[in-house]
Structures are given as structure tokens and as C-alpha cells.
Write a protein that holds these residues in place. Structure first.
Motif, short mmCIF file in Angstrom:
data_model
loop_
_atom_site.label_atom_id
_atom_site.label_comp_id
_atom_site.label_asym_id
_atom_site.label_seq_id
_atom_site.Cartn_x
_atom_site.Cartn_y
_atom_site.Cartn_z
N MET A 1 0.83 -1.18 0.00
CA MET A 1 0.00 0.00 0.00
C MET A 1 0.87 1.24 0.00
O MET A 1 1.88 1.28 0.67
CB MET A 1 -0.90 0.00 1.24
CG MET A 1 -1.90 1.13 1.20
SD MET A 1 -2.41 1.67 2.81
CE MET A 1 -1.11 2.78 3.21
N SER A 2 0.46 2.22 -0.75
CA SER A 2 1.21 3.47 -0.82
C SER A 2 0.88 4.37 0.36
O SER A 2 -0.27 4.47 0.78
CB SER A 2 0.86 4.21 -2.11
OG SER A 2 1.22 3.45 -3.23
N GLU A 3 1.91 5.00 0.88
CA GLU A 3 1.77 6.08 1.86
C GLU A 3 2.21 7.34 1.16
O GLU A 3 3.15 7.32 0.38
CB GLU A 3 2.70 5.84 3.06
CG GLU A 3 2.04 5.33 4.26
CD GLU A 3 2.98 5.30 5.47
OE1 GLU A 3 2.54 4.69 6.44
OE2 GLU A 3 4.08 5.84 5.45
N LEU A 4 1.52 8.44 1.44
CA LEU A 4 1.89 9.72 0.85
C LEU A 4 2.30 10.68 1.96
O LEU A 4 1.66 10.73 3.01
CB LEU A 4 0.71 10.31 0.07
CG LEU A 4 0.06 9.42 -0.99
CD1 LEU A 4 -1.09 10.16 -1.65
CD2 LEU A 4 1.06 8.96 -2.00
N ARG A 5 3.35 11.44 1.70
CA ARG A 5 3.82 12.45 2.65
C ARG A 5 3.81 13.81 1.98
O ARG A 5 4.20 13.94 0.82
CB ARG A 5 5.24 12.13 3.11
CG ARG A 5 5.35 10.90 3.95
CD ARG A 5 6.80 10.63 4.34
NE ARG A 5 6.89 9.38 5.07
CZ ARG A 5 6.77 9.27 6.38
NH1 ARG A 5 6.58 10.34 7.11
NH2 ARG A 5 6.85 8.09 6.96
N THR A 6 3.39 14.79 2.74
CA THR A 6 3.51 16.18 2.33
C THR A 6 4.37 16.85 3.39
O THR A 6 4.85 16.20 4.32
CB THR A 6 2.13 16.88 2.26
OG1 THR A 6 1.61 17.04 3.59
CG2 THR A 6 1.15 16.08 1.40
N ASP A 7 4.55 18.15 3.27
CA ASP A 7 5.35 18.85 4.28
C ASP A 7 4.80 18.65 5.68
O ASP A 7 5.56 18.47 6.63
CB ASP A 7 5.40 20.35 3.98
CG ASP A 7 6.26 20.66 2.77
OD1 ASP A 7 7.07 19.80 2.36
OD2 ASP A 7 6.12 21.77 2.22
N ARG A 8 3.48 18.63 5.81
CA ARG A 8 2.88 18.59 7.14
C ARG A 8 2.06 17.34 7.42
O ARG A 8 1.70 17.10 8.58
CB ARG A 8 1.98 19.81 7.34
CG ARG A 8 2.70 21.12 7.20
CD ARG A 8 1.79 22.31 7.43
NE ARG A 8 0.70 22.33 6.46
CZ ARG A 8 -0.43 22.99 6.62
NH1 ARG A 8 -0.64 23.69 7.72
NH2 ARG A 8 -1.37 22.97 5.69
N LEU A 9 1.75 16.56 6.40
CA LEU A 9 0.77 15.47 6.57
C LEU A 9 1.32 14.13 6.14
O LEU A 9 2.20 14.04 5.28
CB LEU A 9 -0.49 15.78 5.76
CG LEU A 9 -1.19 17.09 6.07
CD1 LEU A 9 -2.31 17.34 5.07
CD2 LEU A 9 -1.70 17.12 7.49
N LEU A 10 0.73 13.09 6.70
CA LEU A 10 0.98 11.71 6.29
C LEU A 10 -0.37 11.11 5.93
O LEU A 10 -1.30 11.13 6.73
CB LEU A 10 1.62 10.92 7.44
CG LEU A 10 1.80 9.42 7.21
CD1 LEU A 10 2.75 9.16 6.05
CD2 LEU A 10 2.30 8.76 8.49
N LEU A 11 -0.48 10.62 4.71
CA LEU A 11 -1.67 9.89 4.26
C LEU A 11 -1.27 8.42 4.33
O LEU A 11 -0.34 8.00 3.65
CB LEU A 11 -2.05 10.28 2.83
CG LEU A 11 -2.76 11.63 2.66
CD1 LEU A 11 -1.93 12.80 3.12
CD2 LEU A 11 -3.19 11.81 1.23
#
Length: 177
Positions: A1-11
């Protein structure tokens, strides 16, 4: 499963610890203002089971959203194939955040990450989003992530009861070369 990261968030994948705050979010009348009803704890838990099953099966779907700095669960965002009873097809972006997470730009940041995933990893040509016509907050997020609205796409959602929640709008964004 893919996890996504942004500057402030973790999906990310859903966790047992997400169940209670997810149920509280779905029992909040302001969060659910554009849905026909509040959800019970059982309904919320069942939705998490479906979301996680889709993530496990496809590697993408409705991810839990966590603030990276604190580890706080704040809601969900992601992508999902459009339901069969809709008057269009495609992959839809969506989001729902706890009221305490509103006004921080989290929905926009998470939605951008999901849409980018759709273009880069799923090779989609287009991502769309649907909301009740009067949901101005979600419509603003759609515009901020580059989506546009064509009134010719507006429709009466067959899954909604007669009344003010039935009229829906569709926003779309295409992949940029």
C-alpha cells in the motif's frame, strides 16, 4: 500500500486508534452538514474496514490523514472510482476532516497529494471531485487544487434525498504535460 507524505501530513493506512476520532468526526453535525445523516460508531467503523480493504487490495483509496508533527489523526482524503449510479465515470478525489483541522490548509495539501498520486502513479488523465452545490468550503478546496467547474456537469445525486442536498457539482482537473 502506498503512503503519501507532504510537508505537514501523512496519508497512511488506517489504525485501530483512528476509529474513535473517525466516529466522532462522523457524528459531528457541522462536519456532516452536507450529508443526509450522521453516522453511528458502527457505520463509521464499517467505513474504515471498507477503506482499508480497498487500500490493501489496490494500494490506493481513502487514506487516513495524520499531522506529521503531532501524530494526530484528523480525517481522510484520497481517490476512489466513481460509483456506478453516477452520470459520469472516472476517479474522484475527496476529503473529510475534523472541525479542529479546518482552516489550516490541510484539506488542500492532502487533496493535492492525492491528485498528484493519481497522475503520477495511476497514470490518470483526469481526476474529478463532487460535492453538494452549497458546500462552498469544499468547492474552494477544489479551486485551490486547480480544478474547474462546468455547470453543464451539475446533476441531481440519485443517492441523496429530495431537497437541498441533492444538487451536486463536479469539478475536474486534467494532467498537465
Amino acid at each position: 500500500m502506498s503512503e503519501l507524505r507532504t510537508d505537514r501530513l501523512l496519508l497512511r493506512a488506517w489504525r485501530e486508534s483512528d476509529l474513535a476520532p473517525w466516529a466522532a468526526l462522523n457524528a459531528d453535525p457541522e462536519v456532516r452538514a452536507y450529508f443526509p445523516e450522521l453516522l453511528t460508531t458502527e457505520q463509521s467503523n464499517a467505513s474504515v474496514a471498507r477503506f482499508q480493504a480497498d487500500l490493501d487490495r489496490r494500494g490506493w483509496g481513502w487514506w487516513a490523514v495524520e499531522v506529521r508533527a503531532t501524530g494526530e489523526f484528523i480525517g481522510f482524503t484520497g481517490l476512489d472510482p466513481v460509483e456506478d449510479d453516477m452520470p459520469f465515470t472516472g476517479v474522484e478525489a475527496g476529503w473529510r476532516l475534523a472541525r479542529t483541522a479546518w482552516g489550516h490548509g490541510y484539506a488542500t495539501e492532502a487533496a493535492r497529494a492525492a491528485v498528484d498520486f493519481g497522475f503520477r502513479r495511476l497514470d490518470l488523465d483526469e481526476v474529478l471531485a463532487v460535492t453538494v452545490a452549497t458546500n462552498l468550503r469544499s468547492r474552494a478546496v477544489m479551486r485551490r487544487i486547480g480544478m474547474t467547474h462546468d455547470p453543464a456537469d451539475d446533476f441531481d445525486d440519485p443517492g441523496m434525498p429530495e431537497g437541498p442536498l441533492r444538487r451536486s457539482v463536479v469539478y475536474r482537473v486534467g494532467r498537465t504535460p
